[in-house]
Design a protein around this motif. Sequence first.
Motif: not given
Length: 301
Positions: A6-7, A87-94, A108-115, A134-136
């Motif tokens: 996914e990333g 898609l990059i952030i989704h695996p790191g949610l939580g 996935l919606v939350a991941a798109l919002y975060a992205g 994830y800071r980078l």
Amino acid sequence: MLPVLEGTAGAVVMGIVLLDVFLTVLYARIGTGLLAERAAHLAWRVLRRVAEAAGPQRGIVLSFCGPTILVLYVLLWAGGLTLGAGLIIHPGLGTGVQASSGPTPTNLVAALYAGGSSIAIVGASDFRPTTDAYRLVYLANSLVGMSVTSLVLTYVMQVYGALRERNALGLQLHLLLGETSDAGEMLARLGPCGQFSAGYSHLVALGGAMGAMKEAHHFYPVLFYFRFRQPYYSISAQAHLVLDAVSLIRSTLADENASWLKEAAAVEALWRVARMLAVTLETAFLASDLPEAIPASSVER
């Protein structure tokens, strides 16, 4: 394994979008875009179908094509970057990315919002990175978002600047034609009483303006999709009138005192740049090969 895939998919999506932005905005040559140019062709076909159904309002519908395609570019690039970042952030949610307050959603919606929030240059996000990796990612996304926003804004401003110059050229030709569509009228005004010495300076200026328009449409192919109710603003009409005027100069001037004009550099330049502009117009809209009468080698790719 799924988070890695996914990333990777997100990085590929962002890479394709950034490459398309680079080719469209920075490389700036017709026929080199990956996504934007194909999206423009699709939008043109759709609007043509809508225009055919609109009947008498056909011209009004088609006049919205250029601005619509620019909006489509922005939505395409913004949506692609948002999808890639999500898609990059989704695996790191939580874990590597958490909500500022309350439990962290992992859909996935939350991941798109975060992205989308990570690439936006304004506003605050409800998600924050909690690990160095994830800071980078957030830092890279913010730099990408800032850079793409600046490039797109500059691109839009340059497109409208080139469009204004094209309209000025069309109006200049229209006035030289005596507000008609007859190239003979321009020839008569360039050489009143058979004296073309003064009118030659107009041909020189016109050749320079036509050359600038040819390069403008190579840099910004989206210009081809801008059209107005007045036909003299059309780049195809401008090329046709110039070719017609040069043909008249070379075929009708029999006076020995004006014969020099047939071989003048400005006349030859007008002929060549109008032909090249016509071929550029064809390659932008038609899938067929270049006309046999005009070698493909004469057109800068």
